[in-house]
Scaffold this motif. Structure first.
Motif, PDB file in Angstrom:
ATOM      1  N   LYS A 397       0.846  -1.194   0.000  1.00  0.00           N
ATOM      2  CA  LYS A 397       0.000   0.000   0.000  1.00  0.00           C
ATOM      3  C   LYS A 397       0.880   1.242   0.000  1.00  0.00           C
ATOM      4  O   LYS A 397       1.991   1.251   0.541  1.00  0.00           O
ATOM      5  N   THR A 436      -3.337  10.420  -7.596  1.00  0.00           N
ATOM      6  CA  THR A 436      -4.172   9.322  -7.109  1.00  0.00           C
ATOM      7  C   THR A 436      -4.836   9.631  -5.786  1.00  0.00           C
ATOM      8  O   THR A 436      -6.014   9.312  -5.575  1.00  0.00           O
ATOM      9  N   HIS A 437      -4.121  10.255  -4.866  1.00  0.00           N
ATOM     10  CA  HIS A 437      -4.615  10.434  -3.504  1.00  0.00           C
ATOM     11  C   HIS A 437      -5.399  11.723  -3.310  1.00  0.00           C
ATOM     12  O   HIS A 437      -6.130  11.846  -2.325  1.00  0.00           O
ATOM     13  N   HIS A 444      -6.432  11.717   0.456  1.00  0.00           N
ATOM     14  CA  HIS A 444      -6.683  10.423   1.093  1.00  0.00           C
ATOM     15  C   HIS A 444      -5.375   9.841   1.611  1.00  0.00           C
ATOM     16  O   HIS A 444      -4.283  10.204   1.171  1.00  0.00           O
ATOM     17  N   THR A 446      -4.257   6.407   1.774  1.00  0.00           N
ATOM     18  CA  THR A 446      -3.569   5.271   1.154  1.00  0.00           C
ATOM     19  C   THR A 446      -4.171   4.925  -0.202  1.00  0.00           C
ATOM     20  O   THR A 446      -5.296   5.302  -0.535  1.00  0.00           O
ATOM     21  N   SER A 447      -3.373   4.175  -0.947  1.00  0.00           N
ATOM     22  CA  SER A 447      -3.863   3.537  -2.172  1.00  0.00           C
ATOM     23  C   SER A 447      -3.125   2.226  -2.333  1.00  0.00           C
ATOM     24  O   SER A 447      -2.128   1.955  -1.652  1.00  0.00           O
ATOM     25  N   ARG A 448      -3.613   1.428  -3.270  1.00  0.00           N
ATOM     26  CA  ARG A 448      -2.936   0.177  -3.593  1.00  0.00           C
ATOM     27  C   ARG A 448      -3.204  -0.132  -5.059  1.00  0.00           C
ATOM     28  O   ARG A 448      -4.353  -0.110  -5.510  1.00  0.00           O
ATOM     29  N   ARG A 451      -5.489   2.178  -6.877  1.00  0.00           N
ATOM     30  CA  ARG A 451      -6.849   2.378  -6.340  1.00  0.00           C
ATOM     31  C   ARG A 451      -6.754   3.061  -4.993  1.00  0.00           C
ATOM     32  O   ARG A 451      -6.102   2.561  -4.083  1.00  0.00           O
ATOM     33  N   VAL A 452      -7.403   4.206  -4.855  1.00  0.00           N
ATOM     34  CA  VAL A 452      -7.309   4.974  -3.620  1.00  0.00           C
ATOM     35  C   VAL A 452      -8.332   4.457  -2.625  1.00  0.00           C
ATOM     36  O   VAL A 452      -9.461   4.086  -2.984  1.00  0.00           O
ATOM     37  N   SER A 453      -7.941   4.382  -1.358  1.00  0.00           N
ATOM     38  CA  SER A 453      -8.859   3.948  -0.317  1.00  0.00           C
ATOM     39  C   SER A 453      -9.690   5.125   0.165  1.00  0.00           C
ATOM     40  O   SER A 453      -9.413   6.287  -0.158  1.00  0.00           O
TER      41      SER A 453
END
Length: 666
Positions: A397, A436-437, A444, A446-448, A451-453
């Motif tokens: 992540k 992304t974030h 935000h 985190t992402s992985r 895909r951002v959480s």
């Protein structure tokens, strides 16, 4: 059957997706379910690289009996502390208050309102089942007392964990901090205190800055002693570069093997700055090897950096700590042969008795090899052989704050060491995190895999990312990083700082917890308030809004009581205060070509803690320090300013060194 965690983006939660426990993620739905069923919440907090989290998972959460007890009497909630540092912070405060210590995995029992009435850390199966049985009976038979106890704990924690009164961090506090740190310094082995021993990254940065400002020999001696001890011990990866989380002993021999992005980012910056201060080849080597570790082992396909490598290596379903990294004399001989194997064992202190477990040893490099060419060949062969072993899992992540620290470190190190590839890597990571974030103006956590959480960004996400962008702006001269940083800081001031100047770790509009965290202590990373103070101070010196300077001083004062009382836990705040004491010192280099590069190199040799710099064309758009700074007779020039009051421009690198001051040697 897979539980609710199967759809999570968190690698830690995914590690528990196949548990028989009916896990919920943290959120309103879980607490609504606890209220509907009229049962307590069982909260388990950990992270993907945590050794004892794996142990408890195997002993308890993979066990059908434990799962049945949890399902019958509780709503079980699993939290990744790295994804939700806000949740972790408030319940760790409860754990520490109730037990006198903290750690992970963290185990808490909560009322459906979120108030804690039990807290602990690792629990083996029998102890956990006993706790659940007693808690279940208490919930049935003594409900009023349990609820009242949880409410009382929450109220007391709100009272005692509130922000302390502001306090100034002036030159007297800085000098006293050095004296107090000297009293805690381990002369024989480097570092502060005894075992376990953690890398004091932010304290080292403060001491380097104090030495640069005052010339105090003790400050630099503590940095040099600690950095050499860490780099020569088993906590540093002598084959692959990079540092483990901490050493379990006082001599840095046996590490807790997890490798965290934040540790390595902070230490990369420290070693690069130590090289700038002293020219020590060991410091440069460690900085470059640590950067290589980041790019080799933590770089994600998207260009950002993964969070960690696990402490454990899994073989046949069982976790083994250190299996990838430890060696026996026989294993060295098998890879290197009958001649080089014993020679490498002697150099790396690999003994028949071992320094770790089962006769294996961690690798230490207590002295430079007599034949560096031979050593580089041996190192490459051992690293290749190690790559064939089972490897620790990677928590992939992407955490906003930690990537901000990595961007700052790579940008700084790349500029100082003449490594444009490191600056380019920092830019790629910054691009990914921003793209992304930052979603519809909201950052935000985190992402992985791109895909951002939905985990909200906390204060240190905003501040550490801004810090990285400002370092990248100075390393590259690109105006877009300065603009992005100032926008982030404006958002942080709007969402995390009250009208009276009180700084919080969570935003005004974040989901509420029983207490609103407002940490003032640096731990493994800078506290949100000290990180915000540094980024604001740098932005203001680079020509940002004047309100940023006032806000920086306010945020620094918020950390003043910790800086005065416990300097070991306020390294970054003390480093910020050094910048306040020495600056602002601004240098604008205009022009291009070799002459401009020579001027810029002279600027970067200075370790003045108040120094900011930027280079580019005269009147380059979006870069305030370059406004109205013309060339001098068509030649590149450096403008040295103190608080925006500038000396006459100079065209000679020697004059720049004289103006900005070299680092005092000791």
């Amino acid at each position: 059957m897979a539980n609710r965690l199967a759809q999570s983006l968190s690698p830690y939660l995914l590690q528990h997706a196949d548990n028989p426990v009916d896990w919920w993620e943290w959120g309103e739905d879980a607490f609504a379910e606890a209220a509907r069923r009229d049962v307590p919440v069982f909260l388990s907090v950990g992270y993907a690289a945590c050794h004892w989290c794996h142990v408890m998972a195997h002993e308890c959460f993979e066990d059908d009996e434990v799962a049945q007890v949890l399902s019958a009497g509780f709503v079980a909630v699993k939290v990744d502390r790295e994804e939700r540092p806000d949740v972790d912070a408030v319940y760790m405060a409860a754990t520490t208050a109730l037990t006198g210590h903290g750690g992970w995995p963290m185990t808490c029992l909560l009322t459906p309102a979120g108030d804690p009435f039990f807290a602990g850390t690792y629990l083996p199966k029998a102890q956990l089942l006993g706790l659940l049985d007693n808690a279940g009976r208490a919930w049935r038979d003594q409900r009023e007392q349990v609820v009242a106890s949880g409410s009382h704990v929450a109220q007391r924690l709100r009272e005692v964990t509130g922000p302390p009164a502001p306090a100034a961090v002036g030159p007297e506090v800085l000098a006293d901090a050095v004296v107090r740190l000297r009293g805690q310094y381990d002369d024989a082995r480097g570092g502060f205190g005894g075992a376990p021993k953690f890398p004091p990254s932010m304290v080292l940065e403060f001491l380097l800055r104090h030495h640069a400002r005052t010339g105090t020999a003790d400050a630099l001696a503590m940095v040099r002693g600690t950095c050499e001890a860490m780099a020569r011990g088993g906590m540093y990866d002598q084959l692959g570069g990079g540092f483990a989380r901490y050493a379990v002993d006082a001599a840095w021999v046996v590490p807790h093997f997890e490798k965290m992005l934040y540790d390595n980012a902070l230490l990369l910056r420290v070693y690069a700055h130590l090289w700038r201060s002293t020219g020590d080849p060991l410091a440069r080597r460690v900085a470059e090897e640590t950067a290589a570790f980041l790019l080799r082992d933590l770089l994600t396909p998207e260009g950002a950096f993964a969070s960690a490598l696990d402490a454990d290596t899994v073989v046949d379903g069982h976790s083994h700590e250190g299996l990838t990294y430890a060696w026996t004399p026989a294993q060295l001989a098998e890879v290197l042969g009958a001649d080089d194997g014993p020679r490498a064992a002697a150099l790396l202190e690999v003994t028949p008795e071992g320094t770790f477990e089962a006769g294996a040893s961690t690798l230490q490099l207590r002295a430079d090899p007599a034949d560096p060419v031979w050593w580089e060949g041996v190192r490459a062969r051992l690293l290749a052989a190690r790559a064939e072993r089972p490897q620790p899992a990677r928590d992939d992540k992407v955490v906003t704050a930690w990537n901000g620290l990595a961007v700052a470190a790579l940008a700084d190190a790349g500029a100082l060491l003449g490594r444009p590839d490191l600056v380019a890597a920092a830019a790629r990571a910054a691009d990914h995190v921003l793209a992304t974030h930052l979603v519809d103006g909201v950052l935000h956590r985190t992402s992985r895999a791109g895909r951002v959480s939905q985990a909200p960004g906390v204060l240190d996400d905003h501040a550490d990312l801004a810090e990285g962008l400002l370092a990248l702006h100075q390393a590259s001269g690109d105006a877009r990083w300065f603009a992005a940083a100032t926008e982030l800081l404006d958002r942080a001031l709007l969402r995390f700082v009250d009208d009276d100047g009180t700084v919080h770790d969570t935003a005004h509009d974040a989901p509420t917890l029983f207490s609103r965290p407002a940490s003032r202590s640096d731990n493994a990373e800078p506290a949100g308030a000290s990180a915000l103070a540094h980024a604001l101070l740098t932005a203001a010196a680079l020509g940002g809004p004047t309100r940023h300077r006032a806000a920086a001083e306010q945020a620094l004062a918020a950390c003043g009581s910790v800086a005065t009382g416990e300097p070991r836990f306020a390294g970054w705040a003390l480093a910020v205060a050094e910048a306040v004491a020495a600056g602002p010192l601004q240098v604008a280099v205009v022009g291009d070509g070799p002459d401009a590069e020579a001027l810029l190199a002279a600027v970067r040799r200075s370790g003045s803690p108040g120094l900011v710099h930027v280079a580019g064309a005269p009147d380059a758009p979006g870069i305030p320090l370059l406004a109205s700074r013309p060339l001098v007779d068509g030649r590149a020039a450096a403008y040295v300013c103190r608080g925006f009051v500038c000396d006459r421009p100079v065209t000679d690198p020697g004059a720049v060194v004289a103006a900005v001051g070299p680092v005092p040697q000791a």
